[in-house]
Scaffold this motif. Structure first.
Motif, PDB file in Angstrom:
ATOM      1  N   GLU A   1      63.833  11.270  19.210  1.00 28.04           N
ATOM      2  CA  GLU A   1      64.196   9.777  19.166  1.00 28.04           C
ATOM      3  C   GLU A   1      65.088   9.745  20.427  1.00 28.04           C
ATOM      4  O   GLU A   1      65.253   8.637  21.222  1.00 28.04           O
ATOM      5  N   ARG A   2      66.084  10.757  20.633  1.00 27.17           N
ATOM      6  CA  ARG A   2      67.039  10.598  21.479  1.00 27.17           C
ATOM      7  C   ARG A   2      66.173  10.557  23.026  1.00 27.17           C
ATOM      8  O   ARG A   2      66.925   9.918  24.086  1.00 27.17           O
ATOM      9  N   PHE A   3      65.272  11.270  23.121  1.00 28.51           N
ATOM     10  CA  PHE A   3      64.591  11.497  24.413  1.00 28.51           C
ATOM     11  C   PHE A   3      64.091   9.851  24.676  1.00 28.51           C
ATOM     12  O   PHE A   3      64.174   9.308  26.030  1.00 28.51           O
ATOM     13  N   SER A   4      63.591   9.157  23.811  1.00 25.94           N
ATOM     14  CA  SER A   4      63.175   7.818  23.983  1.00 25.94           C
ATOM     15  C   SER A   4      64.262   6.930  24.265  1.00 25.94           C
ATOM     16  O   SER A   4      64.273   6.095  25.364  1.00 25.94           O
ATOM     17  N   TYR A   5      65.405   7.091  23.412  1.00 21.11           N
ATOM     18  CA  TYR A   5      66.484   6.172  23.867  1.00 21.11           C
ATOM     19  C   TYR A   5      67.175   6.186  25.164  1.00 21.11           C
ATOM     20  O   TYR A   5      67.495   5.205  25.713  1.00 21.11           O
ATOM     21  N   TYR A   6      67.510   7.531  25.293  1.00 16.11           N
ATOM     22  CA  TYR A   6      68.167   7.870  26.615  1.00 16.11           C
ATOM     23  C   TYR A   6      67.223   7.759  27.909  1.00 16.11           C
ATOM     24  O   TYR A   6      67.852   7.410  28.920  1.00 16.11           O
ATOM     25  N   GLY A   7      66.018   7.758  27.742  1.00 13.25           N
ATOM     26  CA  GLY A   7      65.315   7.557  28.891  1.00 13.25           C
ATOM     27  C   GLY A   7      65.115   5.906  29.058  1.00 13.25           C
ATOM     28  O   GLY A   7      65.225   5.481  30.210  1.00 13.25           O
ATOM     29  N   MET A   8      65.016   5.318  28.040  1.00 14.73           N
ATOM     30  CA  MET A   8      65.033   3.954  28.166  1.00 14.73           C
ATOM     31  C   MET A   8      66.477   3.168  28.677  1.00 14.73           C
ATOM     32  O   MET A   8      66.444   2.533  29.669  1.00 14.73           O
ATOM     33  N   ARG A   9      67.481   3.932  28.164  1.00 11.26           N
ATOM     34  CA  ARG A   9      68.920   3.449  28.591  1.00 11.26           C
ATOM     35  C   ARG A   9      69.239   3.912  30.064  1.00 11.26           C
ATOM     36  O   ARG A   9      70.067   3.023  30.796  1.00 11.26           O
ATOM     37  N   ALA A  10      68.537   4.936  30.619  1.00 11.70           N
ATOM     38  CA  ALA A  10      69.039   5.437  31.794  1.00 11.70           C
ATOM     39  C   ALA A  10      68.587   4.573  33.069  1.00 11.70           C
ATOM     40  O   ALA A  10      69.188   4.342  34.246  1.00 11.70           O
ATOM     41  N   ILE A  11      67.554   3.597  32.432  1.00 11.49           N
ATOM     42  CA  ILE A  11      67.399   2.580  33.813  1.00 11.49           C
ATOM     43  C   ILE A  11      67.383   1.261  33.119  1.00 11.49           C
ATOM     44  O   ILE A  11      67.107   0.171  33.951  1.00 11.49           O
ATOM     45  N   LEU A  12      67.932   1.078  31.921  1.00 14.99           N
ATOM     46  CA  LEU A  12      67.753  -0.424  31.527  1.00 14.99           C
ATOM     47  C   LEU A  12      68.782  -1.168  32.437  1.00 14.99           C
ATOM     48  O   LEU A  12      68.561  -2.453  32.837  1.00 14.99           O
ATOM     49  N   VAL A  13      70.137  -0.855  32.774  1.00 14.34           N
ATOM     50  CA  VAL A  13      70.940  -1.596  33.513  1.00 14.34           C
ATOM     51  C   VAL A  13      70.482  -1.934  34.759  1.00 14.34           C
ATOM     52  O   VAL A  13      70.641  -3.041  35.440  1.00 14.34           O
ATOM     53  N   TYR A  14      69.611  -1.126  35.641  1.00 18.02           N
ATOM     54  CA  TYR A  14      68.838  -1.501  36.952  1.00 18.02           C
ATOM     55  C   TYR A  14      67.877  -2.356  36.775  1.00 18.02           C
ATOM     56  O   TYR A  14      67.722  -3.107  37.464  1.00 18.02           O
ATOM     57  N   TYR A  15      67.131  -2.065  35.623  1.00 20.61           N
ATOM     58  CA  TYR A  15      66.129  -3.073  35.131  1.00 20.61           C
ATOM     59  C   TYR A  15      66.600  -4.639  35.058  1.00 20.61           C
ATOM     60  O   TYR A  15      65.890  -5.490  35.563  1.00 20.61           O
ATOM     61  N   MET A  16      68.037  -4.396  34.430  1.00 18.45           N
ATOM     62  CA  MET A  16      68.375  -5.977  34.440  1.00 18.45           C
ATOM     63  C   MET A  16      68.895  -6.742  35.543  1.00 18.45           C
ATOM     64  O   MET A  16      68.774  -7.768  35.890  1.00 18.45           O
ATOM     65  N   TYR A  17      69.633  -5.724  36.557  1.00 19.30           N
ATOM     66  CA  TYR A  17      70.226  -6.551  37.759  1.00 19.30           C
ATOM     67  C   TYR A  17      69.523  -6.296  38.976  1.00 19.30           C
ATOM     68  O   TYR A  17      69.684  -6.847  39.977  1.00 19.30           O
ATOM     69  N   TYR A  18      68.388  -5.471  39.084  1.00 17.83           N
ATOM     70  CA  TYR A  18      67.552  -5.246  40.227  1.00 17.83           C
ATOM     71  C   TYR A  18      67.063  -6.812  40.350  1.00 17.83           C
ATOM     72  O   TYR A  18      66.465  -7.237  39.602  1.00 17.83           O
ATOM     73  N   GLU A  19      66.693  -7.078  41.582  1.00 17.36           N
ATOM     74  CA  GLU A  19      65.960  -8.047  42.074  1.00 17.36           C
ATOM     75  C   GLU A  19      64.431  -8.349  41.435  1.00 17.36           C
ATOM     76  O   GLU A  19      64.014  -7.227  41.286  1.00 17.36           O
ATOM     77  N   VAL A  20      64.124  -9.581  41.208  1.00 19.34           N
ATOM     78  CA  VAL A  20      62.662  -9.458  40.710  1.00 19.34           C
ATOM     79  C   VAL A  20      61.601  -8.922  41.673  1.00 19.34           C
ATOM     80  O   VAL A  20      60.555  -8.250  41.295  1.00 19.34           O
ATOM     81  N   SER A  21      61.782  -8.828  42.975  1.00 22.01           N
ATOM     82  CA  SER A  21      61.117  -8.382  43.959  1.00 22.01           C
ATOM     83  C   SER A  21      61.061  -6.966  43.844  1.00 22.01           C
ATOM     84  O   SER A  21      60.030  -6.266  44.475  1.00 22.01           O
ATOM     85  N   LYS A  22      61.747  -6.544  43.236  1.00 22.90           N
ATOM     86  CA  LYS A  22      62.117  -4.728  43.001  1.00 22.90           C
ATOM     87  C   LYS A  22      61.476  -4.592  41.672  1.00 22.90           C
ATOM     88  O   LYS A  22      61.924  -3.394  41.379  1.00 22.90           O
ATOM     89  N   GLY A  23      61.359  -5.471  40.948  1.00 28.69           N
ATOM     90  CA  GLY A  23      60.696  -5.075  39.431  1.00 28.69           C
ATOM     91  C   GLY A  23      61.652  -5.447  38.299  1.00 28.69           C
ATOM     92  O   GLY A  23      61.312  -5.044  37.217  1.00 28.69           O
ATOM     93  N   GLY A  24      62.829  -5.890  38.696  1.00 35.75           N
ATOM     94  CA  GLY A  24      63.983  -6.087  37.870  1.00 35.75           C
ATOM     95  C   GLY A  24      63.801  -7.642  37.044  1.00 35.75           C
ATOM     96  O   GLY A  24      62.840  -8.296  37.490  1.00 35.75           O
TER      97      GLY A  24
END
Length: 496
Positions: A35-58
């Motif tokens: 469960e923590r594997f799934s949560y921390y894996g998601m959280r590790a990239i979540l903030v980057y996914y949110m503020y990266y530009e759309v052209s970079k997949g965010g």
């Protein structure tokens, strides 16, 4: 839950079979690992996914808003534990709560794995919040169920369990962070697979290893109460849906107002919960005294997690924009830094588990351990301000500074977090056993609700003041808590 039922649960669990601990710890260890594997894996990239530009997949969200949303999301994850704890205590028990929670989490990650809009992102967040609220407090509560209250292995067992949490948290950012440059959605898909594996482990080993643990309902609803409660839940859901449908078009419910609302609820809900549990006729005089002792520990935990949880927001941004990522011939993914915290815990958790057993009755009291945790958390923020103070905030800094800050914070975490999990199972009223664990996790919810309000004050220009102020407050509070430790210990009525 009666003392008789607690004893029956302990007797039903094989008491040897996992490093000298009850065999049920193996099932809970690996369920929480995945469960923590799934949560921390998601959280590790979540903030980057949110503020990266759309052209970079965010998603291209404003950076300060993205930092606040991640904090609010973390707050809601732990806040929902109150509902999960209540449902376990009064409706279907902790074992079913863990299973249902895993299902919600898996589907939440699957939604994130599908390329979509901001709407899809928020749908996934709702699913993960509900799922984690069901699973997280209840799997920890089950660890307490498999030990008798007099078992000296209890704190060590929670430390081993805590190591399992962080083993999953160590591996997943390395894997997910490595694929983030190709696709954020692939990373989220890996997180979904992790939760699926956790469900498989739980389903196929719980009967043999956990016995009756998780099957008893501590304070079950009567048929009349069930009808009233579910009617109120239904009406409440309809009212909330109508309010949201009206408020959004009118501009009354925005991301900013929602962040402010969660900030208030982060402190209001635990305050109400303390009051309700204290005033309940099912709470004995001894249990009321222990609840009073729990309050300063709760507040210390809020301050600690306010610092520690900024690893997924401020320090994640610091790793991305203020840190030299080409180091010793290796290009470092900024998400990899979030593996440092669990890595150090994996290395040091056995040392702390051995230390507490070795010291026995000579070990620091629970309030003293909390004060040490808070002290190290404050020092970790003092350390991270040093490179900016001496070298300026416009040049990239060595990643060694982040490594050192994480290491110091982990020493504090091992003094406070596994001890807090154990304390919650010992200080909580019997009629509110799972809900007391949920209340403990609300300290994290309050911390992240607080963070959502303060992250907007961070910038390269205010970096030194930001880290210095928060770190200094933590150090002062740690000294105050240490001074008050004997008084707090007196209210704990024999619990150490």
């Amino acid at each position: 839950m009666s003392t008789f039922n607690k004893q029956k649960i302990v007797e039903s669990v094989p008491q040897k079979g996992f490093f000298g601990h009850p065999k049920g710890l193996l099932t809970l260890f690996f369920t929480e690992f995945w469960e923590r594997f799934s949560y921390y894996g998601m959280r590790a990239i979540l903030v980057y996914y949110m503020y990266y530009e759309v052209s970079k997949g965010g998603l291209g969200i404003d950076k300060s808003t993205a930092l606040a949303i991640v904090s609010i999301y973390g707050s809601l994850v732990y806040m929902s534990g109150i509902i999960g704890g209540w449902l376990a205590d009064r409706v279907f028990g902790t074992s079913r709560a863990v299973f249902y929670g895993g299902i919600f989490i898996m589907f939440g990650h699957l939604v994130l794995a599908l390329p979509g809009s901001l709407t899809m992102f928020f749908i996934s967040m709702v699913l993960i919040v509900i799922g984690t609220g069901l699973l997280k407090p209840n799997v920890s509560s089950m660890v307490g169920d498999i030990y008798s209250e007099e078992d000296n292995r209890r704190d060590a067992g929670f430390s081993i369990f805590y190591m399992g949490i962080n083993l999953g948290g160590f591996i997943s950012p390395l894997i997910v962070g490595s694929v983030m440059k190709y696709s954020f959605h692939l990373g989220f898909g890996i997180a979904a697979v992790g939760m699926f594996l956790g469900l498989i482990v739980f389903i196929f080993t719980k009967k043999k290893n956990l016995g009756l643990a998780g099957t008893y309902i501590a304070n079950p609803l009567s048929p009349t109460e069930k009808k009233k409660v579910f009617t109120k839940f239904g009406l409440g859901a309809v009212i909330v849906a109508i309010l949201i449908a009206v408020a959004i078009p009118m501009g009354l419910l925005t991301i900013e107002t929602f962040i402010a609302l969660v900030g208030i609820l982060g402190f209001l809900i635990p305050a109400i919960y303390f009051f309700v549990m204290y005033r309940s006729p099912k709470t004995t005089a001894t249990e009321r005294s222990r609840l009073i002792a729990f309050i300063p520990l709760f507040l210390a935990s809020v301050m600690f997690w306010s610092i520690q949880e900024q690893g997924a927001t401020i320090l994640a941004n610091y790793a991305d924009e203020r840190t030299q990522l080409d180091f010793a011939g290796l290009h470092i993914s900024p998400a990899w830094f979030q593996s440092l915290n669990p890595l150090f815990i994996i290395v040091l958790a056995p040392v702390f588990a051995w230390l507490w057993i070795r010291l026995g009755n000579r070990q620091p009291s629970i309030p003293q351990k909390f004060s040490l945790g808070l002290l190290f958390a404050g020092i970790s923020f003092i350390v991270i301000l040093l490179p900016g103070y001496f070298g300026g905030t416009h040049s990239l800094v060595s990643p060694i500074w982040l490594v050192l800050s994480y290491l110091i914070a982990v020493i504090g975490e091992l003094c406070l977090s596994p001890v807090g999990l154990s304390a919650a199972t010992k200080l909580g009223p019997a009629a509110f056993s799972a809900q007391t664990m949920s209340l403990w996790f609300l300290s994290n919810a309050a911390a992240q609700a607080l963070n959502a309000q303060i992250v907007k004050f961070y910038s390269p220009a205010t970096e030194t003041l930001y880290f210095g102020t928060i770190g200094g407050i933590a150090i002062v509070l740690s000294i105050l808590l240490f001074v008050l430790s004997p008084k707090i210990q007196g209210f704990m009525k024999g619990v150490r």
